[in-house]
Design an enzyme around this catalytic site. Structure first.
Site, PDB file in Angstrom:
ATOM      1  N   ASP A  93       0.854  -1.183   0.000  1.00  0.00           N
ATOM      2  CA  ASP A  93       0.000   0.000   0.000  1.00  0.00           C
ATOM      3  C   ASP A  93       0.902   1.251   0.000  1.00  0.00           C
ATOM      4  OD1 ASP A  93      -2.375   1.396   0.195  1.00  0.00           O
ATOM      5  OD2 ASP A  93      -2.578   1.144   2.377  1.00  0.00           O
ATOM      6  N   HIS A  94       0.668   2.171  -0.896  1.00  0.00           N
ATOM      7  CA  HIS A  94       1.425   3.428  -0.956  1.00  0.00           C
ATOM      8  C   HIS A  94       2.946   3.253  -1.009  1.00  0.00           C
ATOM      9  CE1 HIS A  94      -1.986   6.095  -0.647  1.00  0.00           C
ATOM     10  NE2 HIS A  94      -2.484   5.303   0.268  1.00  0.00           N
ATOM     11  N   ASP A 115       2.856   5.169  -5.459  1.00  0.00           N
ATOM     12  CA  ASP A 115       2.089   6.397  -5.282  1.00  0.00           C
ATOM     13  C   ASP A 115       2.958   7.609  -5.609  1.00  0.00           C
ATOM     14  OD1 ASP A 115       0.606   8.534  -4.522  1.00  0.00           O
ATOM     15  OD2 ASP A 115       0.299   7.905  -2.437  1.00  0.00           O
ATOM     16  N   GLU A 145      -1.558   6.095  -8.976  1.00  0.00           N
ATOM     17  CA  GLU A 145      -2.547   7.037  -8.421  1.00  0.00           C
ATOM     18  C   GLU A 145      -2.470   8.388  -9.105  1.00  0.00           C
ATOM     19  OE1 GLU A 145      -3.078   7.181  -4.185  1.00  0.00           O
ATOM     20  OE2 GLU A 145      -4.130   9.089  -4.240  1.00  0.00           O
ATOM     21  N   GLY A 190      -7.780   8.035   6.986  1.00  0.00           N
ATOM     22  CA  GLY A 190      -7.795   8.213   8.437  1.00  0.00           C
ATOM     23  C   GLY A 190      -9.179   8.208   9.063  1.00  0.00           C
ATOM     24  N   GLY A 226      -9.090   5.176   1.331  1.00  0.00           N
ATOM     25  CA  GLY A 226      -9.770   6.005   2.337  1.00  0.00           C
ATOM     26  C   GLY A 226     -11.263   5.781   2.373  1.00  0.00           C
ATOM     27  N   ALA A 227     -11.681   4.505   2.284  1.00  0.00           N
ATOM     28  CA  ALA A 227     -13.107   4.216   2.133  1.00  0.00           C
ATOM     29  C   ALA A 227     -13.721   3.611   3.391  1.00  0.00           C
ATOM     30  CB  ALA A 227     -13.320   3.304   0.925  1.00  0.00           C
ATOM     31  N   SER A 228     -13.200   3.992   4.550  1.00  0.00           N
ATOM     32  CA  SER A 228     -13.834   3.544   5.791  1.00  0.00           C
ATOM     33  C   SER A 228     -15.083   4.382   6.041  1.00  0.00           C
ATOM     34  CB  SER A 228     -12.863   3.688   6.972  1.00  0.00           C
ATOM     35  OG  SER A 228     -11.954   2.595   6.988  1.00  0.00           O
ATOM     36  N   ASN A 268     -10.276   0.019  -0.355  1.00  0.00           N
ATOM     37  CA  ASN A 268      -9.374  -0.104   0.789  1.00  0.00           C
ATOM     38  C   ASN A 268     -10.083   0.280   2.079  1.00  0.00           C
ATOM     39  OD1 ASN A 268      -7.543  -0.463  -1.250  1.00  0.00           O
ATOM     40  ND2 ASN A 268      -6.215   1.241  -0.694  1.00  0.00           N
TER      41      ASN A 268
HETATM   42 ZN   LIG Z   1      -4.440   4.991   0.787  1.00  0.00          ZN
END
Ligand SMILES: [Zn+2]
Length: 323
Positions: A93-94, A115, A145, A190, A226-228, A268
Site C-alpha cells: 500500500d502506498h 504512489d 494514483e 484516516g 480512504g473508504a472507511s 481499501n
Molecule cells: Zn491509501
C-alpha cells in the site's frame, strides 16, 4: 528472492477482470499483526471472498518483512485447511520508491502500489513507468494514483484533497502501463475524514468524476482509498469505555455500494478495522480491570474484526461467493 507464486499467492489481474464483469469490488484490508490476519482470513473464507492483504511501508517496518512473507504464506495454507482456497493477494500500500517496490517483490509481494500522486504529473508518470517495467517482469500487478486524498494514513498525509482530473487518466494509463488506477473522488484517509456536526452528512462522493473516468478508460480497474465508514456505533463504544475520539464521519456505505457496482474493483478499508480493535480492547479493559492475559482482549478484538470484515464483504463490496 522468493516469487509470490511459490507462496501460493495471486496477482490482481484475474480478480479485477471478474470483479468488473460481476459488478462487485475486492476488499483490501490492511494488516500488521497476527489477529488482524486471522480475522481477514476467517471472514474471507467464511464468505468465500477473494481478498487483498495490504501492507503499508509502516506496517512492513513494524512487523518485519520476513515475518510478513511467512504470514502471507501461512494465510494461504490456513484458507486451504479451512476448506476454501480463496485467491489471496499480498499488496504493498502506498509504495513511495523504486527500491521499496523491488524489496517487496523480492520477498513475495504479488501486487504493489506506486504512489507518485504528490509529484508533478510528468514525474509521476516517469516513476510509475519505471516501477511497471520492473514489476511486470515478475508478473506483479501495479496500481498507480492520480489525484490526492486528504487525511493522514501512516506516512501518507495531505491537508487538502485534489480531485482526479478525468482528462489526464487516458494519457496516464497508456504511458505508465499500470494495471489499476487509484483516483480521488472525495474519499479520505484516516479516522477524521470530514468535519461534520452530529446529525450532518459528509459531502457525497463525486460520481460525476468517476463516470467521466469510466467513459474515458472503459473497463479499466479503478481503486478507492480512504473508504472507511467510521461507524458511529464503534466511535460511541470507544468513547463510552474511556476513549476520546472527536466527532467524525466517514464515507457512507450506500455510496461505496454504488461505487462497487461500477468500474471500482478494489476498495481499501483500514480505519474501520483500527476502530473496531480499539473499541473491543477498551471494553475489556474497562469491564475487567484485573485482566492481564493478552488473549483475553486481543481475542475479542479479533472477533470484532471478523464481524466488521464480513459485513463489508457481504453488504458493501458484494464479493461474497466470488472466490
Ligand atoms: Zn491509501
Amino acid at each position: 528472492m522468493i516469487h509470490y507464486k511459490e507462496l501460493g499467492l495471486v496477482n490482481t489481474r484475474e480478480l479485477f477482470k471478474k470483479a468488473m464483469q460481476g459488478g462487485y469490488a475486492i476488499p483490501a484490508f490492511n494488516f500488521n499483526n497476527l489477529e488482524q490476519l486471522q480475522a481477514i482470513i476467517a471472514a474471507s473464507v467464511e464468505t468465500k471472498s477473494p481478498v487483498i492483504l495490504q501492507v503499508s511501508k509502516g506496517a512492513r517496518q513494524y512487523a518485519n518483512q520476513i515475518l510478513l512473507q511467512y504470514m502471507a504464506q501461512g494465510a494461504v495454507e490456513v484458507a486451504k485447511q479451512m476448506g476454501c482456497a480463496i485467491p489471496i493477494v499480498l499488496h504493498l500500500d502506498h509504495g513511495d520508491s523504486f527500491d521499496l517496490v523491488k524489496s517487496c517483490i523480492d520477498t513475495g509481494f504479488s501486487s504493489i502500489m506506486i504512489d507518485g500522486s504528490h509529484l508533478p504529473y510528468e514525474e509521476n508518470i516517469k516513476l510509475t513507468r519505471r516501477v511497471v517495467d520492473f514489476s511486470h517482469r515478475y508478473d506483479v500487478s501495479v496500481e498507480g494514483e492520480l489525484g490526492v486524498l486528504a487525511g493522514v494514513e501512516d506516512d501518507v498525509s495531505s491537508e487538502q484533497s485534489h480531485y482526479t482530473k478525468p482528462e489526464e487518466v487516458e494519457d496516464f494509463v497508456k504511458r505508465t502501463g499500470v494495471d489499476s488506477l487509484a483516483i480521488s473522488i472525495g474519499t479520505s484517509h484516516g479516522a477524521y475524514k470530514f468535519k461534520v456536526k452530529p446529525g450532518e452528512s459528509p459531502p457525497p462522493l463525486r460520481f460525476d468524476i468517476l463516470d467521466e473516468v469510466e467513459r474515458r478508460i472503459s473497463g479499466f480497474p479503478i481503486v478507492l482509498h480512504g473508504a472507511s465508514s467510521i461507524p458511529q456505533k464503534i466511535v460511541d463504544e470507544i468513547n463510552k469505555y474511556g476513549g476520546k475520539l472527536e466527532d467524525t464521519a466517514g464515507v457512507s456505505e450506500d455510496q461505496l455500494r454504488r461505487a462497487a457496482k461500477s468500474a471500482v474493483c478494489k476498495i481499501n478499508i483500514d480505519s474501520d478495522g483500527r476502530l473496531a480493535v480499539t473499541g473491543a480492547i477498551r471494553k475489556v479493559f474497562y469491564e475487567k480491570p484485573d485482566e492481564f492475559d493478552p488473549r483475553k482482549y486481543l481475542g475479542p478484538a479479533r472477533d470484532a474484526l471478523i464481524e466488521l470484515y464480513k459485513h463489508k464483504i457481504i453488504n458493501v463490496l458484494g464479493s461474497n461467493g466470488k472466490a
